[in-house]
Design a protein around this motif. Sequence first.
Motif, mmCIF file in Angstrom:
data_model
loop_
_atom_site.group_PDB
_atom_site.id
_atom_site.type_symbol
_atom_site.label_atom_id
_atom_site.label_comp_id
_atom_site.label_asym_id
_atom_site.label_seq_id
_atom_site.Cartn_x
_atom_site.Cartn_y
_atom_site.Cartn_z
ATOM 1 N N LYS A 61 -0.017 1.912 -8.927
ATOM 2 C CA LYS A 61 0.627 3.202 -9.170
ATOM 3 C C LYS A 61 0.557 3.593 -10.637
ATOM 4 O O LYS A 61 0.321 4.738 -10.964
ATOM 5 C CB LYS A 61 2.072 3.176 -8.690
ATOM 6 C CG LYS A 61 2.170 3.015 -7.189
ATOM 7 C CD LYS A 61 3.553 3.225 -6.698
ATOM 8 C CE LYS A 61 3.549 3.096 -5.174
ATOM 9 N NZ LYS A 61 4.840 3.296 -4.612
ATOM 10 N N ASP A 62 0.779 2.631 -11.536
ATOM 11 C CA ASP A 62 0.756 2.891 -12.976
ATOM 12 C C ASP A 62 0.588 1.563 -13.688
ATOM 13 O O ASP A 62 1.341 0.627 -13.429
ATOM 14 C CB ASP A 62 2.058 3.573 -13.407
ATOM 15 C CG ASP A 62 2.079 3.984 -14.869
ATOM 16 O OD1 ASP A 62 1.089 3.749 -15.589
ATOM 17 O OD2 ASP A 62 3.096 4.551 -15.299
ATOM 18 N N THR A 63 -0.374 1.469 -14.581
ATOM 19 C CA THR A 63 -0.632 0.199 -15.267
ATOM 20 C C THR A 63 0.132 0.040 -16.577
ATOM 21 O O THR A 63 0.023 -0.999 -17.228
ATOM 22 C CB THR A 63 -2.138 0.030 -15.550
ATOM 23 O OG1 THR A 63 -2.581 1.102 -16.373
ATOM 24 C CG2 THR A 63 -2.941 0.002 -14.253
ATOM 25 N N THR A 64 0.936 1.041 -16.940
ATOM 26 C CA THR A 64 1.699 0.966 -18.188
ATOM 27 C C THR A 64 2.633 -0.241 -18.167
ATOM 28 O O THR A 64 3.429 -0.401 -17.248
ATOM 29 C CB THR A 64 2.530 2.247 -18.403
ATOM 30 O OG1 THR A 64 1.669 3.375 -18.347
ATOM 31 C CG2 THR A 64 3.260 2.209 -19.739
ATOM 32 N N GLY A 65 2.539 -1.084 -19.158
ATOM 33 C CA GLY A 65 3.423 -2.240 -19.299
ATOM 34 C C GLY A 65 2.923 -3.502 -18.616
ATOM 35 O O GLY A 65 3.550 -4.554 -18.728
ATOM 36 N N CYS B 266 6.225 2.889 -10.357
ATOM 37 C CA CYS B 266 6.055 4.005 -11.297
ATOM 38 C C CYS B 266 6.821 3.750 -12.589
ATOM 39 O O CYS B 266 6.675 4.492 -13.558
ATOM 40 C CB CYS B 266 6.526 5.307 -10.659
ATOM 41 S SG CYS B 266 5.445 5.851 -9.323
ATOM 42 N N GLU B 267 7.626 2.699 -12.606
ATOM 43 C CA GLU B 267 8.363 2.311 -13.808
ATOM 44 C C GLU B 267 7.466 1.437 -14.676
ATOM 45 O O GLU B 267 6.548 0.794 -14.178
ATOM 46 C CB GLU B 267 9.624 1.533 -13.430
ATOM 47 C CG GLU B 267 10.563 2.283 -12.506
ATOM 48 C CD GLU B 267 11.146 3.525 -13.147
ATOM 49 O OE1 GLU B 267 11.419 3.503 -14.361
ATOM 50 O OE2 GLU B 267 11.322 4.515 -12.431
ATOM 51 N N ASN B 268 7.755 1.380 -15.971
ATOM 52 C CA ASN B 268 6.926 0.539 -16.842
ATOM 53 C C ASN B 268 7.695 -0.666 -17.364
ATOM 54 O O ASN B 268 7.438 -1.154 -18.451
ATOM 55 C CB ASN B 268 6.334 1.348 -17.997
ATOM 56 C CG ASN B 268 7.383 1.946 -18.898
ATOM 57 O OD1 ASN B 268 8.571 1.831 -18.630
ATOM 58 N ND2 ASN B 268 6.960 2.593 -19.962
ATOM 59 N N VAL B 269 8.642 -1.141 -16.576
ATOM 60 C CA VAL B 269 9.399 -2.339 -16.929
ATOM 61 C C VAL B 269 9.367 -3.304 -15.755
ATOM 62 O O VAL B 269 9.199 -2.896 -14.608
ATOM 63 C CB VAL B 269 10.872 -2.012 -17.293
ATOM 64 C CG1 VAL B 269 10.943 -1.169 -18.542
ATOM 65 C CG2 VAL B 269 11.576 -1.321 -16.149
ATOM 66 N N CYS B 270 9.528 -4.583 -16.057
ATOM 67 C CA CYS B 270 9.558 -5.594 -15.000
ATOM 68 C C CYS B 270 10.853 -5.480 -14.204
ATOM 69 O O CYS B 270 11.921 -5.332 -14.801
ATOM 70 C CB CYS B 270 9.519 -6.999 -15.601
ATOM 71 S SG CYS B 270 7.944 -7.496 -16.230
ATOM 72 N N PRO B 271 10.747 -5.580 -12.903
ATOM 73 C CA PRO B 271 11.981 -5.684 -12.123
ATOM 74 C C PRO B 271 12.638 -7.020 -12.427
ATOM 75 O O PRO B 271 11.988 -7.936 -12.922
ATOM 76 C CB PRO B 271 11.496 -5.607 -10.681
ATOM 77 C CG PRO B 271 10.062 -5.958 -10.722
ATOM 78 C CD PRO B 271 9.560 -5.607 -12.091
ATOM 79 N N CYS B 272 13.888 -7.158 -12.138
ATOM 80 C CA CYS B 272 14.586 -8.424 -12.377
ATOM 81 C C CYS B 272 14.171 -9.455 -11.346
ATOM 82 O O CYS B 272 14.119 -9.166 -10.157
ATOM 83 C CB CYS B 272 16.100 -8.232 -12.302
ATOM 84 S SG CYS B 272 16.767 -7.410 -13.752
ATOM 85 N N PHE B 273 13.830 -10.623 -11.812
ATOM 86 C CA PHE B 273 13.543 -11.752 -10.946
ATOM 87 C C PHE B 273 14.420 -12.898 -11.402
ATOM 88 O O PHE B 273 14.594 -13.111 -12.595
ATOM 89 C CB PHE B 273 12.077 -12.183 -11.055
ATOM 90 C CG PHE B 273 11.110 -11.240 -10.400
ATOM 91 C CD1 PHE B 273 10.965 -11.231 -9.017
ATOM 92 C CD2 PHE B 273 10.356 -10.377 -11.156
ATOM 93 C CE1 PHE B 273 10.072 -10.368 -8.411
ATOM 94 C CE2 PHE B 273 9.459 -9.511 -10.554
ATOM 95 C CZ PHE B 273 9.319 -9.499 -9.178
ATOM 96 N N SER B 274 14.965 -13.637 -10.454
ATOM 97 C CA SER B 274 15.754 -14.804 -10.838
ATOM 98 C C SER B 274 14.803 -15.933 -11.220
ATOM 99 O O SER B 274 13.672 -16.009 -10.727
ATOM 100 C CB SER B 274 16.668 -15.233 -9.690
ATOM 101 O OG SER B 274 15.902 -15.599 -8.567
#
Length: 76
Positions: free
Chosen positions: A18-22, A59-67
Amino acid sequence: MKNNGESGFCQARQIEVKDTTGAGDAFCAGTSAGLTYGKSMLEAMKIGSHLASSVIASCENVCPCFSQDKFDIVKK
């Protein structure tokens, strides 16, 4: 850190881009975290690849939270 002459290949994950930013930052962060917690280079790169693919699929350019336990990097 020595690689002891090892080489290898980390298979790309099959996702819808979707988006390669980040993605590069996420890969670097995941790989660094894996190495920090004593993973091999290949294991650390797999963590980096997982984080980067999760960023690319959003579409976000940040990592989702993973434990940490998702990647078995709980400090002992």
